[in-house]
Each structure stands twice: as C-alpha cells, then as structure tokens.
Write an enzyme that holds these catalytic residues in place. Structure first.
Site, PDB file in Angstrom:
ATOM      1  N   TRP A 135      40.468  47.396  48.715  1.00 25.67           N
ATOM      2  CA  TRP A 135      40.543  48.135  49.973  1.00 25.67           C
ATOM      3  C   TRP A 135      39.801  47.460  51.122  1.00 25.67           C
ATOM      4  CZ3 TRP A 135      35.566  48.726  51.281  1.00 25.67           C
ATOM      5  CH2 TRP A 135      34.627  48.742  50.245  1.00 25.67           C
TER       6      TRP A 135
ATOM      7  N   LYS B 154      50.085  46.451  43.624  1.00 28.61           N
ATOM      8  CA  LYS B 154      49.322  47.635  43.236  1.00 28.61           C
ATOM      9  C   LYS B 154      48.039  47.601  44.064  1.00 28.61           C
ATOM     10  CE  LYS B 154      46.917  50.876  41.241  1.00 28.61           C
ATOM     11  NZ  LYS B 154      45.916  50.975  42.322  1.00 28.61           N
ATOM     12  N   HIS B 155      48.008  48.400  45.117  1.00 26.90           N
ATOM     13  CA  HIS B 155      46.871  48.390  46.021  1.00 26.90           C
ATOM     14  C   HIS B 155      45.834  49.419  45.587  1.00 26.90           C
ATOM     15  CE1 HIS B 155      45.004  46.828  49.491  1.00 26.90           C
ATOM     16  NE2 HIS B 155      46.077  46.631  50.223  1.00 26.90           N
ATOM     17  N   ALA B 156      44.640  49.320  46.183  1.00 23.97           N
ATOM     18  CA  ALA B 156      43.606  50.321  45.949  1.00 23.97           C
ATOM     19  C   ALA B 156      44.098  51.683  46.425  1.00 23.97           C
ATOM     20  CB  ALA B 156      42.326  49.928  46.688  1.00 23.97           C
TER      21      ALA B 156
ATOM     22  N   GLY C  74      38.864  41.822  43.301  1.00 25.90           N
ATOM     23  CA  GLY C  74      38.165  43.058  42.999  1.00 25.90           C
ATOM     24  C   GLY C  74      36.831  42.793  42.342  1.00 25.90           C
TER      25      GLY C  74
ATOM     26  N   GLU D  11      39.684  36.667  41.934  1.00 30.64           N
ATOM     27  CA  GLU D  11      38.647  36.512  42.967  1.00 30.64           C
ATOM     28  C   GLU D  11      37.798  37.761  42.886  1.00 30.64           C
ATOM     29  OE1 GLU D  11      36.450  37.207  45.791  1.00 30.64           O
ATOM     30  OE2 GLU D  11      38.192  37.477  47.086  1.00 30.64           O
ATOM     31  N   LEU D  12      36.566  37.593  42.366  1.00 27.50           N
ATOM     32  CA  LEU D  12      35.758  38.740  41.973  1.00 27.50           C
ATOM     33  C   LEU D  12      34.493  38.859  42.821  1.00 27.50           C
ATOM     34  CD1 LEU D  12      36.256  38.238  38.123  1.00 27.50           C
ATOM     35  CD2 LEU D  12      37.690  39.519  39.734  1.00 27.50           C
TER      36      LEU D  12
ATOM     37  N   CYS E 242      33.152  40.428  49.207  1.00 23.37           N
ATOM     38  CA  CYS E 242      32.638  39.595  48.123  1.00 23.37           C
ATOM     39  C   CYS E 242      31.918  38.367  48.670  1.00 23.37           C
ATOM     40  CB  CYS E 242      33.779  39.157  47.210  1.00 23.37           C
ATOM     41  SG  CYS E 242      34.612  40.507  46.364  1.00 23.37           S
TER      42      CYS E 242
ATOM     43  N   GLU F 180      25.235  42.670  42.822  1.00 25.18           N
ATOM     44  CA  GLU F 180      25.923  42.558  44.107  1.00 25.18           C
ATOM     45  C   GLU F 180      25.685  43.838  44.902  1.00 25.18           C
ATOM     46  OE1 GLU F 180      30.291  41.447  45.946  1.00 25.18           O
ATOM     47  OE2 GLU F 180      30.198  42.387  43.969  1.00 25.18           O
TER      48      GLU F 180
END
Length: 466
Positions: free
Chosen positions: A129, A153-155, A205, A227-228, A261, A358
C-alpha cells in the site's frame, strides 16, 4: 468485503465485494490466453502499450494522486510525484525495451549462436500500500514490454488504487484479459501461486510475508522477485558537509511519512560531529508541518493504518525503556486520524529495538560511531540489506567504503531512491532479484541459448561432445 478507510480521519471511504472463485478462475484463463497472443507481438509494437500507460497516468495525475492520499495518507505533493514517476518509468522502457530484449550474439563454433529473451507467461504481482501505483508500474512496464501478462493482488487497504490501475491499463490499450486486478483475501494467494496459469511471482512487502511467498513459489518451482524490508543505514563521517547531510537525511527519513522499505532509518554518525548533527537534525525536524495530507505544504500526513501507528509506538517505547534518548516526538497525536509525529531517538545502540527492527514510520534512530570502520560495522550489523548512504568530503574513501557495505545500493552524498536507469533490490532478508534497469526487464524472461549449425561440415557440437 473490503473496507477502505481515510487514515487522516478514520472515516470509511468505501466497501468492495471480494471476487469469488469463479471470477478468479475466469481471470486466470483470460490472462493465460491473452499472453499467448501477446508474446508473439514484436517488442517494437508492445511498447506502444507503455506509451499509452504513460499518457493515461499523466492525463489523470490529479485524480489518481488524490486517490492515493485519501486511501493511504501520503501528502498530496508526494502522491503527484508518484504518478509522474510511474509515467516516466513507462516512457523509459518504451524507449529502451527493444534494445534490452534484443538477441545477444555469442562467439562460438556455430554458424550463429545467440542468447534470446522470451517471456515467461503470466506474472502474479503481490503489491503493498505504501506506493500503490509506483510499486506496480515499476514491475509492469518492463514485464509487459517483455511479453508477459499480469495479475495484480494489491494490499486490501488500497482497493480504489488497485481498480484504478486496471482502468489505466484498459484505457492505455491493454489487450483484453492480459491484465486483471483481483480483490481477494490474503489467504487465497497461495492458490494463485500454485496455479499452472501463473508462471512467476513478484512481491514487494514485509520480510515475513516474503518468506511465506518464497516458500509457496519454491514449492511450485516458480521464479520469484522479492523486494522486502529494510533498515537502511545513513552514515555521516566527520568530514561530511553536515548542513547538506542533514537536509537530505530529514527527507530520506520522513518522506512518505517514513513508510518505505528504502527510507533511511539508522543514522550512524561519527562521534566527532554527532552532537552537531543531532542539533541540526532536530532543528530541521521541528520545521516539518504535520497536518491534512491534501494541503500542499504538509510534510507529515497520517500513517496508513491505526495498527501500524500502534506498532511503531511500541517500538519507540521499548527503545526508550532500553536507554535511548527521546529528542522529539514519541507518542501518537491526539485527535482523529492516525498521526504520529516525526520522532528522533538518540544514543541508540545495537541491542535496542529501533536498531534491530525495521521502524516503518516517522522515527529516526541516531547511532554514534567512534570512526568510519565502526560505522561500517554497525551499518552491516543487521539482517537487512536494501539501501545505504555514505556522507563524506573524501569521495575516494567513500567509494572504497561503499564496497564494504552489505546492501543492494550505496548512495554517496545523496538519498537512496529507485530509478529505472539502474537496478533496485536487496540482499540478506531484504529479498532477492532486481527490478528496474536492464536487469529488471530480464527477471521475468526465459534466457534462452539458440545454437545454429556447426561452422564446418561434420564438426561436432559442444553438446554432442558432452
């Protein structure tokens, strides 16, 4: 049912019905069939879709920017910049995709041998998001140019943005069925990953979700790009220009209300200049305006969800309880909406929460290092490895130190940012694979060797000898 909420007020914006299994099955079949035709279109023609995407995005920038701000709270000026960046990315790949995907000749004993780049099929894009348009379009532009299809598949807190992306693709001239947004619950993603009509998966995410998706995709033997999370170090050496470093540091930490991120999160400063850096940093933070994200002079809007704000506050409290010094901020703002003030934690050490975890919100952790070697050691003392920055007046030394940092990107005297001109991604628990640049467009392709005949009659091919 998906309910979307305005984080600035806490008020409900809209409700959306979830797509049922029949709709999902039809979407997968349509995407698979459309992709079989799309892959046969020459790349020089496929990039026309990308130009159409850029055109629609720019024509509706104001509308889409307001949608972003209403659904996840980003200040409106930043939302407008996000849409423009998406359009630029589409233009970039429209111009360069034919070059990036061209066959590469290989010198061999054949009359001709090349490496070709063929599409994989339909890619499942699981998107977050925090940059609801950018995260999708940075993947989509190269993926469609390469001949792939996509399912989004989005948030579930940004369904309006997810459906607007479908609108962009349709009006840009996307072949029917080649792309679809699915509104489904997260637990149904595993079925999509396992479905034979899905060829690969891309996820932006959290590290925790990335591990789950990697396991599911690995079981199905499907390519993934992940990509986290990140806890990016922002190293300030004693010979740095502090005024310039602070100006960029504040932006690097608090842009997007700190919810990225690749935000700078740990500010590792040499002892000799640490007190002055903190003084300048706190003075700059005090000038940030907190308020309505639709006002153009707002710097800090609300966090995207109440639970995210509560989680961030718990991290701050744990860090202060462990001995860190709270310089400013430190508790949610009373009133409506999910507002957390820009917060500065000083004297943070490696055993503290704000160093180890994080912090996905407007909290800066300042860590003091005795010298450059210790700064690098502290920077690498993390499970993450996404971006990093070094500030120094000695460029050659900074260049050498950059090679010692465990990160997917090192920016010297600048702010870490994604850009279609160079690859973006991380190492360690920040994920693997790359987006953007020439490497990004080649993630979701079959890198195929094509070997044509020996150069001399009767010559033996390498494969025959084996």
């Amino acid at each position: 049912m998906i309910v979307t909420t305005n984080p600035a007020t806490g008020a409900k914006l809209a409700e959306y019905k979830l797509h049922d299994d029949v709709h999902v099955d039809a979407a997968l079949t349509a995407a698979a069939n459309a992709q079989k035709a799309w892959r046969k279109v020459w790349v020089e023609e496929r990039v026309g879709l990308l130009r159409g995407m850029a055109k629609v995005l720019r024509a509706r920038k104001s509308r889409y920017a307001e949608m972003i701000t209403f659904e996840m709270g980003k200040p409106i000026v930043e939302s407008e910049a996000e849409i423009e960046k998406c359009a630029y990315n589409c233009d970039f790949y429209a111009e360069r995709a034919p070059q990036y995907l061209a066959d590469e000749p290989v010198v061999s004993n054949a009359s001709e041998s090349v490496v070709a780049f063929d599409p994989l099929g339909v890619v499942l894009a699981i998107m977050p998001w925090n940059y609801p348009f950018w995260q999708f379009f940075r993947f989509a532009a190269p993926a469609f140019a390469a001949g792939n299809g996509a399912i989004l598949k989005h948030a579930n807190n940004v369904p309006q943005c997810a459906l607007a992306i479908e609108e962009v693709m349709r009006e840009a001239g996307c072949p029917q069925g080649l792309f679809c947004t699915l509104l489904i619950e997260p637990q149904k993603v595993a079925n999509l990953i396992a479905d034979d009509r899905i060829a690969a998966v891309t996820l932006t995410g959290s590290t925790e979700v990335g591990a789950i998706v990697a396991s599911q995709a690995g079981k199905a033997l499907k390519k993934q790009v992940l990509e986290l999370g990140g806890s990016d170090p922002f190293i300030v050496l004693a010979d740095a220009n502090l005024e310039e470093a602070v100006a960029v540091a504040v932006k690097a930490r608090y842009i997007n209300v700190g919810q990225s991120c690749v935000n700078a999160k740990r500010f590792i400063v040499e002892d000799a200049v640490a007190d002055r850096f903190v003084e300048l940093f706190c003075a700059a933070v005090a000038k940030l305006k907190i308020g309505d994200p639709l006002e153009r002079d707002t710097n800090i809007g609300p966090m995207a969800r109440a639970n995210l704000m509560d989680g961030l506050h718990a991290q701050v409290e744990k860090t202060v309880a462990a001995g860190a010094t709270l310089r400013t901020g430190g508790k949610p703002i009373d009133g409506e909406g999910f507002y957390y003030p820009p917060t500065v934690l000083d004297h943070v050490t490696p055993e503290m929460t704000a160093f180890r975890e994080e912090t996905f919100g407007p909290v800066a952790a300042i860590i003091r290092a005795k010298d450059a070697d210790e700064a690098i050691r502290l920077a690498n003392d993390t499970e993450f490895g996404l971006g990093s920055a070094i500030w120094s007046g000695d460029i050659e030394r900074a260049r050498r130190l950059a090679r010692d940092l465990d990160a997917g990107a090192v920016f010297i005297n600048g702010m870490v940012a994604s850009d279609p001109r160079y690859p973006f991604g991380g190492i360690k628990r920040s994920g693997y694979g790359r987006e953007l640049g020439i490497y990004g467009i080649r993630e979701f392709v079959n890198i195929k060797t094509v070997w044509i005949g020996p150069t001399k009659a009767g010559a033996t091919t390498p494969m025959a000898r084996e």
